[in-house]
Enzyme design. Structure first.
Site, PDB file in Angstrom:
ATOM      1  CG  HIS A   9      46.872  77.084  56.041  1.00  0.00           C
ATOM      2  ND1 HIS A   9      45.718  76.359  55.798  1.00  0.00           N
ATOM      3  CD2 HIS A   9      47.885  76.176  56.052  1.00  0.00           C
ATOM      4  CE1 HIS A   9      46.029  75.068  55.682  1.00  0.00           C
ATOM      5  NE2 HIS A   9      47.333  74.930  55.826  1.00  0.00           N
ATOM      6  CD  GLU A 191      49.767  68.311  59.394  1.00  0.00           C
ATOM      7  OE1 GLU A 191      48.607  68.203  58.936  1.00  0.00           O
ATOM      8  OE2 GLU A 191      50.226  69.372  59.843  1.00  0.00           O
ATOM      9  CG  ASP A 270      51.298  74.351  57.364  1.00  0.00           C
ATOM     10  OD1 ASP A 270      50.312  74.536  56.637  1.00  0.00           O
ATOM     11  OD2 ASP A 270      51.324  73.471  58.256  1.00  0.00           O
TER      12      ASP A 270
HETATM   13  N1  ADE Z   1      45.350  74.206  58.965  1.00  0.00           N
HETATM   14  C1  ADE Z   1      46.365  75.063  59.086  1.00  0.00           C
HETATM   15  N2  ADE Z   1      47.527  74.431  59.190  1.00  0.00           N
HETATM   16  C2  ADE Z   1      47.252  73.111  59.146  1.00  0.00           C
HETATM   17  C3  ADE Z   1      48.030  71.943  59.217  1.00  0.00           C
HETATM   18  N3  ADE Z   1      49.359  71.995  59.351  1.00  0.00           N
HETATM   19  N4  ADE Z   1      47.400  70.759  59.146  1.00  0.00           N
HETATM   20  C4  ADE Z   1      46.075  70.704  59.010  1.00  0.00           C
HETATM   21  N5  ADE Z   1      45.278  71.772  58.942  1.00  0.00           N
HETATM   22  C5  ADE Z   1      45.865  72.966  59.008  1.00  0.00           C
HETATM   23 ZN    ZN Z   2      48.591  73.233  55.936  1.00  0.00          ZN
END
Ligand code: ADE
Ligand code: ZN
Length: 335
Positions: A9, A191, A270
């Site tokens: 991200h 997740e 991530d």
């Molecule tokens: N936005 C940034 N990182 C994230 C994650 N690990 N899960 C969901 N949304 C996110």
């Molecule tokens: Zn993510």
């Protein structure tokens, strides 16, 4: 080893000192005044607590030049790790809320990526990751913005954010539109919520990639079906999962089980600065904590090219050069 990163991200890749400078320049409220404060801010008591910090980082980006700077710095960080290709998510809802101009945002991002490409050769493609807690109407607007952004290289549409309280199914129409306009699609799933969330993202939204996805293992039958199919890639982010508290200990991460079950997996950082990690570090973790041998590490690195949203000819060329470089490195190192 040459690498690709598929799950990163932009708003989670801002250098701490850049974040402080942007907050000061733009007059954005940030719960940190110096680097020690940022270090404290980047410790999370829960997954939702993490999302609050992520949003606070996103709010520090206001002008096109801010996006250019963070895109460039992130791409250089990746290039220094020998990452050749990356798909980089932006969170459109955070910026839509502030009525920002997406031509300015994406123009900045594309300029940052172009500068890094010219200097380092790395290719970065933007993708949109829509926060699922926002409305479906806003999601449809985000797809329009993503479609418009295709001229800046936007390749994909995804949902992220609060998975536990916002399941994938209501986004059926949104994803149908995204696909119809030519975007690739993926979703954060498995997740924070269980295997049904992964099933929903695949069956209802038609995604080709799942972000995280480790809780798919709670459904052995679904796991077996997906392993046999082999067409859905799981973008796994072990350090992220530890630091957001969705797993209690790194040794509890089911990375090895996912790989052994035959699921196509990639490794990813991530939100590298928010988790003080790098893609290289995630590969080191796989080797040191999860006993991935050289063959296995090479296979995982190639999967990130197999799962990438790129044209077939580019994929074939990159796969071939990664394979050659892996072979040459192994020869050189005798491994
Ligand atoms: N936005 C940034 N990182 C994230 C994650 N690990 N899960 C969901 N949304 C996110
Ligand atoms: Zn993510």
């Amino acid at each position: 080893m040459p690498k690709a990163e598929l799950h990163i991200h932009l708003e989670g890749s801002i250098h701490p000192h850049t974040l402080l400078e942007l907050a000061t320049k733009n007059g954005t409220a940030l719960n940190a005044r110096d680097l020690a404060g940022v270090e404290r801010l980047f410790r999370y008591d829960s997954f939702l607590g993490f999302l609050d910090v992520y949003r606070a980082c996103a709010r520090c980006l206001i002008q096109g030049e801010d996006f250019e700077r963070v895109a460039y710095e992130m791409a250089v960080d990746l290039a220094e790790q020998n990452v050749r290709y990356a798909e980089v998510m932006l969170s459109p809802a955070q910026h839509m809320q502030r009525n920002m101009d997406f031509d300015e945002i994406l123009g900045g991002v594309a300029a940052g990526f172009a500068r890094a490409h010219a200097e380092r050769g790395i290719v970065c493609k933007p993708a949109f990751d829509f926060g699922r807690q926002f409305s479906l109407q806003e999601a449809l607007r985000a797809v329009e913005l993503a479609q418009d952004g295709m001229r800046y290289g936007v390749v994909a549409f995804s949902i992220g954010g609060d998975e536990a309280n916002y399941p994938p199914e209501p986004f059926v129409e949104v994803f149908a539109v995204a696909k119809a306009v030519g975007l690739h699609v993926m979703a954060h799933a498995g997740e924070v919520a269980g295997a049904n969330s992964v099933r929903g993202a695949i069956e209802m939204l038609g995604v080709d990639r799942i972000g995280h996805g480790f809780r798919v293992l709670e459904d052995p039958e679904l796991t077996q079906i997906l392993a046999r199919r082999g067409d859905i890639t799981f973008d796994v982010c072990p350090t992220s999962n530890l630091l957001t508290g969705v797993i209690p200990l790194i040794s509890a991460h089911p990375l090895r089980q996912m790989f052994d079950a035959g699921l196509p997996i990639t490794l990813n950082s991530d939100d590298p600065t928010l988790f003080n990690t790098t893609l290289t570090n995630e590969f080191m973790l796989a080797a040191e904590h999860f006993n991935f041998n050289v063959d296995e590490i090479c296979k995982v690195a190639l999967q990130s090219i197999r799962g990438a949203f790129m044209p077939a000819a580019e994929r074939a060329a990159l796969l071939s050069s990664f394979k050659h470089e892996q072979a040459a490195l192994r020869e050189e190192l005798g491994i």
